[in-house]
Design a protein around this motif. Structure first.
Motif, PDB file in Angstrom:
ATOM      1  N   ARG A 211      29.896  49.235  51.523  1.00  0.00           N
ATOM      2  CA  ARG A 211      29.797  49.706  52.909  1.00  0.00           C
ATOM      3  C   ARG A 211      31.180  50.013  53.478  1.00  0.00           C
ATOM      4  N   ALA A 212      32.177  49.207  53.153  1.00  0.00           N
ATOM      5  CA  ALA A 212      33.536  49.460  53.614  1.00  0.00           C
ATOM      6  C   ALA A 212      34.060  50.777  53.040  1.00  0.00           C
ATOM      7  N   MET A 213      33.707  51.062  51.789  1.00  0.00           N
ATOM      8  CA  MET A 213      34.137  52.308  51.171  1.00  0.00           C
ATOM      9  C   MET A 213      33.483  53.516  51.840  1.00  0.00           C
ATOM     10  N   VAL A 214      32.221  53.366  52.221  1.00  0.00           N
ATOM     11  CA  VAL A 214      31.529  54.448  52.938  1.00  0.00           C
ATOM     12  C   VAL A 214      32.196  54.690  54.289  1.00  0.00           C
ATOM     13  N   GLU A 215      32.461  53.604  55.020  1.00  0.00           N
ATOM     14  CA  GLU A 215      33.072  53.731  56.340  1.00  0.00           C
ATOM     15  C   GLU A 215      34.489  54.305  56.264  1.00  0.00           C
ATOM     16  N   ALA A 216      35.177  54.037  55.154  1.00  0.00           N
ATOM     17  CA  ALA A 216      36.531  54.577  54.977  1.00  0.00           C
ATOM     18  C   ALA A 216      36.521  56.033  54.507  1.00  0.00           C
ATOM     19  N   GLY A 217      35.333  56.534  54.158  1.00  0.00           N
ATOM     20  CA  GLY A 217      35.210  57.927  53.743  1.00  0.00           C
ATOM     21  C   GLY A 217      35.510  58.184  52.287  1.00  0.00           C
ATOM     22  N   TYR A 218      35.579  57.135  51.470  1.00  0.00           N
ATOM     23  CA  TYR A 218      35.894  57.305  50.053  1.00  0.00           C
ATOM     24  C   TYR A 218      34.679  57.763  49.244  1.00  0.00           C
ATOM     25  N   VAL A 219      33.501  57.397  49.692  1.00  0.00           N
ATOM     26  CA  VAL A 219      32.255  57.779  49.026  1.00  0.00           C
ATOM     27  C   VAL A 219      31.250  58.199  50.085  1.00  0.00           C
ATOM     28  N   GLU A 220      30.217  58.906  49.654  1.00  0.00           N
ATOM     29  CA  GLU A 220      29.218  59.398  50.598  1.00  0.00           C
ATOM     30  C   GLU A 220      28.201  58.326  50.977  1.00  0.00           C
ATOM     31  N   ASN A 221      27.896  57.431  50.046  1.00  0.00           N
ATOM     32  CA  ASN A 221      26.882  56.413  50.310  1.00  0.00           C
ATOM     33  C   ASN A 221      27.106  55.212  49.407  1.00  0.00           C
ATOM     34  N   VAL A 222      26.314  54.159  49.643  1.00  0.00           N
ATOM     35  CA  VAL A 222      26.442  52.915  48.881  1.00  0.00           C
ATOM     36  C   VAL A 222      26.165  53.136  47.402  1.00  0.00           C
ATOM     37  N   ARG A 223      25.162  53.926  47.107  1.00  0.00           N
ATOM     38  CA  ARG A 223      24.822  54.159  45.699  1.00  0.00           C
ATOM     39  C   ARG A 223      25.993  54.783  44.951  1.00  0.00           C
ATOM     40  N   GLN A 224      26.666  55.742  45.581  1.00  0.00           N
ATOM     41  CA  GLN A 224      27.816  56.373  44.934  1.00  0.00           C
ATOM     42  C   GLN A 224      28.951  55.380  44.711  1.00  0.00           C
ATOM     43  N   ALA A 225      29.138  54.463  45.666  1.00  0.00           N
ATOM     44  CA  ALA A 225      30.172  53.440  45.507  1.00  0.00           C
ATOM     45  C   ALA A 225      29.905  52.582  44.281  1.00  0.00           C
ATOM     46  N   PHE A 226      28.645  52.225  44.073  1.00  0.00           N
ATOM     47  CA  PHE A 226      28.292  51.421  42.905  1.00  0.00           C
ATOM     48  C   PHE A 226      28.435  52.247  41.625  1.00  0.00           C
TER      49      PHE A 226
END
Length: 430
Positions: A211-226
């Motif tokens: 969620r922090a990565m999404v809020e920082a704009g590094y990924v589009e969504n949680v699934r992409q972060a994983f």
């Protein structure tokens, strides 16, 4: 032709027996799932044994929907336990297992909220573990074990809570290691940002990092972060201080719980893991999720004689990739098998808790013992007056009428009365 004509009656004869079995299973599950109505909080002045017994309840018809895998904001869910219970109620759930990661802190709030809707809460927890056949520290595959306890919670609770605390402490270190790896990947996340997302007192997990990565704009969504960074083999993944999976299963058994392997479809070598955990005392495994039966896992459950369970694994994050709470509808015969295995184990844990309390019947211990029960106000109640008062006070908080009929507690009552009388004389002689 003749052989075909003979085969049809044999198949038709099986249907009434199946229907009868399902009817019996439905009646059994309904009898357990319908809790007693909320009771007035008793006091020492007017405590009569009969006042602690739940009144009979009229049961509603229809199926009984169990949700056996859900998360609140006490771990990595988005909803409070109360909001989670309310959503489950709107979706028709009658029995809800709150299974937060490595904590049972949300259970009391869930029990309180459920009492308003006539729902029943199964105190649960999803325990982070590590499978390693050679038990080599720092190696192996992450495994999650679900634990389901009776209304009284775990016996030997200190042992369980100590393990959970060690895991949560390790999650803080793990989160810092993940942030360090992200920083080396030129994706910096501030610790303060992560802990704010996790919430006060909540050990950060991978979902919080995502969620922090999404809020920082590094990924589009949680699934992409994983998928890109946080999966078990991802460049930002880190391990915590998880115990070995066999140790977790044995502890669940020792503390009066039912153990089930969570989402086995995420494992690299499920057959070997399931075989090993079955040897350690595993009771069941998740086979069902919102998209139906997962190919292959029904057969694995049958192969190792495990309960076939499942749940939505609801976190409340929203989006089309998450199943809503209550979407996994387990067959009534499955629920019946689950309860028939669980209830004797939960009953034994309850007896163990009562007998251990009798050895030290303090108000503080009583309050701690009833933390998951429907009755929580013990102010002014003297637990050493009589053993029978303690028994009924606890049972009123934990059990329905049917539970009381099933449990033989004469031995417990006698020992409690003996301990209480002996302690009363000791206190008055000193």
């Amino acid at each position: 032709m003749g052989s075909k004509k003979k085969s049809k009656p044999s198949r038709s004869k099986k249907k009434p027996r199946t229907s009868a079995d399902q009817a019996l299973a439905l009646d059994y599950v309904r009898a357990w799932a319908q809790p007693a109505p909320p009771l007035p909080e008793p006091s020492a002045a007017d405590a009569d044994a009969d006042d602690f017994l739940p009144a009979p309840v009229a049961r509603s018809g229809g199926d009984v929907l169990f949700e056996l895998h859900s998360h609140s904001n006490h771990s990595d869910g988005f909803l409070s336990p109360s909001a989670l219970v309310e959503r489950a109620h709107r979706n028709g759930v009658k029995v809800l297992a709150l299974t937060d990661h490595d904590t049972m802190a949300g259970i009391p709030e869930a029990v309180s909220a459920a009492s308003k809707f006539g729902m029943r809460i199964i105190p649960g927890v999803e325990i982070s573990a590590l499978y390693n056949p050679r038990e080599v520290a720092g190696a192996g595959e992450p495994v999650h074990i679900l634990a389901y306890y009776g209304s009284c919670g775990p016996s030997r609770s200190d042992e369980l809570y100590s393990m959970l605390l060690n895991i949560r402490d390790g999650r803080y270190l793990r989160a810092k290691n993940m942030l360090a790896k992200l920083n080396r990947l030129k994706l910096p996340i501030k610790w303060e940002h992560l802990t704010k997302i996790a919430g006060e007192g909540v050990a950060p997990g991978r979902l919080h990092v995502a969620r922090a990565m999404v809020e920082a704009g590094y990924v589009e969504n949680v699934r992409q972060a994983f998928n890109k960074y946080l999966a078990d083999d991802g460049p930002a993944y880190a391990r915590g201080s998880e115990p070995f999976a066999e140790t977790v299963v044995q502890l669940i058994s020792r503390t009066g719980g039912i153990s089930a392997l969570a989402h086995p479809w995420s494992l690299k070598n499920p057959d070997a893991i399931i075989r090993s955990l079955k040897g350690a005392g595993l009771n069941g495994m998740e086979v069902y999720r919102s998209d139906g039966k997962v190919d292959g896992f029904n057969e694995l459950a049958e192969k190792y004689g495990l309960l076939k369970l499942g749940g939505s694994d609801f976190h409340g994050r929203g989006g089309k990739d998450e199943s809503d709470i209550g979407t996994v509808k387990l067959a009534i015969t499955t629920l019946c098998c689950f309860l028939k295995m669980a209830r004797p184990i939960w009953s034994a844990a309850m007896k163990d808790i009562l007998l251990k309390f009798a050895e030290e019947p303090s108000s503080a211990n009583l309050r701690n013992m009833l933390k998951f029960g429907r009755l929580t106000n013990v102010d002014g109640f003297s637990p050493i007056n009589t053993g029978i008062d303690v028994v009924h006070f606890c049972l009123s908080s934990w059990l329905s009428n049917e539970d009381m009929e099933d449990v033989e507690l004469e031995e417990v009552r006698l020992k409690l009365a003996h301990y209480a009388t002996e302690r009363w004389h000791r206190l008055h002689r000193s």
